[in-house]
Design a protein around this motif. Structure first.
Motif, PDB file in Angstrom:
ATOM      1  N   LYS A 268       0.835  -1.212   0.000  1.00 55.08           N
ATOM      2  CA  LYS A 268       0.000   0.000   0.000  1.00 55.08           C
ATOM      3  C   LYS A 268       0.865   1.256   0.000  1.00 55.08           C
ATOM      4  N   ASP A 269       1.898   1.267   0.837  1.00 58.26           N
ATOM      5  CA  ASP A 269       2.770   2.438   0.924  1.00 58.26           C
ATOM      6  C   ASP A 269       3.523   2.659  -0.385  1.00 58.26           C
ATOM      7  N   THR A 270       3.991   1.581  -0.993  1.00 57.21           N
ATOM      8  CA  THR A 270       4.712   1.699  -2.262  1.00 57.21           C
ATOM      9  C   THR A 270       3.791   2.181  -3.372  1.00 57.21           C
ATOM     10  N   LEU A 271       2.566   1.699  -3.377  1.00 58.83           N
ATOM     11  CA  LEU A 271       1.592   2.117  -4.378  1.00 58.83           C
ATOM     12  C   LEU A 271       1.333   3.616  -4.278  1.00 58.83           C
ATOM     13  N   GLU A 272       1.335   4.124  -3.057  1.00 53.67           N
ATOM     14  CA  GLU A 272       1.095   5.553  -2.851  1.00 53.67           C
ATOM     15  C   GLU A 272       2.324   6.403  -3.173  1.00 53.67           C
ATOM     16  N   GLN A 273       3.503   5.910  -2.814  1.00 53.92           N
ATOM     17  CA  GLN A 273       4.710   6.728  -2.900  1.00 53.92           C
ATOM     18  C   GLN A 273       5.438   6.613  -4.242  1.00 53.92           C
ATOM     19  N   ALA A 274       5.217   5.544  -4.981  1.00 57.91           N
ATOM     20  CA  ALA A 274       5.995   5.322  -6.212  1.00 57.91           C
ATOM     21  C   ALA A 274       5.096   5.112  -7.421  1.00 57.91           C
ATOM     22  N   ILE A 275       3.948   5.799  -7.447  1.00 57.79           N
ATOM     23  CA  ILE A 275       2.957   5.527  -8.478  1.00 57.79           C
ATOM     24  C   ILE A 275       3.456   5.897  -9.880  1.00 57.79           C
ATOM     25  N   GLU A 276       4.270   6.940 -10.010  1.00 56.46           N
ATOM     26  CA  GLU A 276       4.771   7.323 -11.337  1.00 56.46           C
ATOM     27  C   GLU A 276       5.585   6.187 -11.957  1.00 56.46           C
TER      28      GLU A 276
END
Length: 477
Positions: A268-276
């Motif tokens: 979840k955190d990665t999806l939010e922080q590295a979406i580009e």
């Protein structure tokens, strides 16, 4: 003037200001448009040169791969493809690049080719995106354990124990291999080595983490581990990173609960922080799937795969139940599995694990209570005498991603297990002694960092998710 990162410049809040930026040339078109990238983002900053007012000899020296410092004014872009651009006022070439020799050209390169250029492959969109995601996931891991009040432990890289009992070890020695000292039996005299005994690179930080868990409560290690397995596949590395938490006063169910919470939080955190970067890798993944036969294509794209984990509860099934399901499955009855399901006691392969996740349960799966004969000595024996309190978490597209267990805290049973496996108890005297002084139920698990990055980024070869892959016959960089 301090230089700014391109990722910050592209946000557009600095329009009208004079800025300094450093980076590498991706492309240089018509002696006017420089696409500059500094590694902070996938997107390039378009730098526009007034050809008439610039030194023509200087412009001829600019080529793909060259490094530049540019000073200019940020304006709204006049053309399509970008929101802002930099009007170049000053330009300085920091490092030349010979266009006839620079291998990373503005075209698609095979990943195999890029592995041969590991010192330059980070300049490509794919590898830079993967490595930014890798960095973000590492930060998310530390953040999760910090919020959960775990202590970060640095376990040793050089050790004299083989935690997994696998035997595929890298020897560490200062002895002269051309003139090894021998004892009176004609064998290598390890007492003359640096540590006075045989040592090797660690395969796991788990046993040392247990020491600290039995004093600090909850700890984790996150570091490199090594396996001298002569395997040249897309799934194996000789050097890889492991996350290994150990928790005092945890039983198997609590261990599974934490592992599930941990994985979901990281995703979840990665999806939010590295979406580009994930969106870019997702598009790459979709295009790659189209080149495969229909039967081999993934039913989910990258983003959907991550959301699949977050939206679906983890199904918990015993090893015995899993074997029964696999044995009665159509692929097994029709002999579609490469490794036939023979029954109780067999080690499950990736194809079996993926069938359970993707075809049978259609959700993440936790398998628990494995036969003790296929698991490590430190796993807690169950009352049935046949199984141990072990668990594996299975994901779509990858199979096992987490392996863990409740540890055997009973001294007598642990000693008996060590004797059965002919393990030298003298090397583990300290591990046994932990069971003498205030032993407690405790548990832990291990997660292969590169395998997690593969799942998140969709890269099919593990060598493409670690900066410098170490594999048989390959240690050039």
């Amino acid at each position: 003037m301090n230089s700014l990162r391109i990722s910050d410049i592209l946000k557009g809040a600095l329009i009208g200001q004079q800025l300094s930026v450093n980076g590498w040339v991706k492309t240089f078109r018509t002696n006017r448009f420089i696409a500059l990238n500094d590694g902070s983002t996938l997107n390039n900053l378009q730098c526009v040169i007034d050809y008439v007012s610039f030194d023509k000899q200087l412009l001829k020296s600019i080529s793909t791969g060259a490094s530049l410092n540019i000073v200019g004014t940020l304006i709204k872009s006049q053309g399509a493809g970008q929101q802002v651009e930099l009007q170049v006022e000053k330009l300085n070439i920091l490092g030349q690049s010979d266009p006839t020799q620079y291998p990373i050209q503005p075209k698609k390169h095979s990943l195999e080719f890029l592995r041969q250029k590991a010192h330059l492959r980070i300049r490509t969109n794919t590898i830079s995106a993967v490595m930014r995601v890798r960095s973000q996931v590492a930060q998310s891991i530390h953040k999760f354990f910090s919020l959960k009040k775990f202590y970060y432990i640095h376990s040793p890289i050089i050790t004299s124990n083989d935690a997994e009992g696998a035997g595929d070890l890298f020897r560490v020695t200062t002895l002269d291999i051309e003139n090894k000292p021998l004892d009176n039996k004609g064998k290598i005299d390890w007492s003359q080595d640096f540590f006075g005994k045989p040592t090797h690179l660690t395969v796991s930080g788990q046993l040392e983490a247990e020491i600290y868990a039995l004093g600090l409560g909850n700890v984790y290690t996150f570091g490199p581990t090594f396996r001298a397995e002569n395997s040249n596949t897309s799934r194996h590395l000789a050097e890889f990173w492991m996350i290994e938490p150990e928790m005092a006063f945890y039983d198997l169910n609590q261990n599974i609960d934490l592992a599930q919470e941990f994985i979901c939080w990281i995703l979840k955190d990665t999806l939010e922080q590295a979406i580009e970067d994930l969106n870019f890798l997702n598009q790459r993944f979709k295009e790659e799937q189209l080149s495969k036969p229909l039967i081999q294509r993934s039913p989910l794209d990258l983003i959907e795969r991550i959301e699949f984990i977050l939206k679906h509860p983890f199904e918990r099934v015993s090893y015995q139940e899993a074997i029964a399901i696999l044995k009665n499955s159509k692929p097994n009855k029709k002999k579609k599995f490469i490794n036939p399901v023979t029954g109780w006691g067999m080690d499950l392969q990736s194809e079996h694990e993926r069938f359970l996740v993707e075809k049978h349960f259609k959700q993440p799966v936790v398998i628990y209570n494995y036969p003790k004969d296929i698991k490590a000595f430190y796993m807690r024996s169950n009352p049935d005498g046949k199984t141990v309190a072990a668990m594996d978490i299975l994901f779509p597209g990858i199979g096992e991603i987490v392996g863990g267990s409740q540890r055997e805290e009973r001294l007598e049973i642990l000693q008996e297990r060590i004797e059965q496996l002919n393990i030298d108890s003298k090397e583990l005297w300290w591990y046994l002694e932990l069971r003498k002084f205030g032993t407690v139920p405790h548990s832990g698990f291990g997660l292969g960092f590169e395998r997690l990055i593969q799942f998140i980024t969709g890269m099919t070869n593990i060598r493409d998710v670690i900066p410098f892959p170490r594999t048989p016959g390959s240690v050039s960089f």
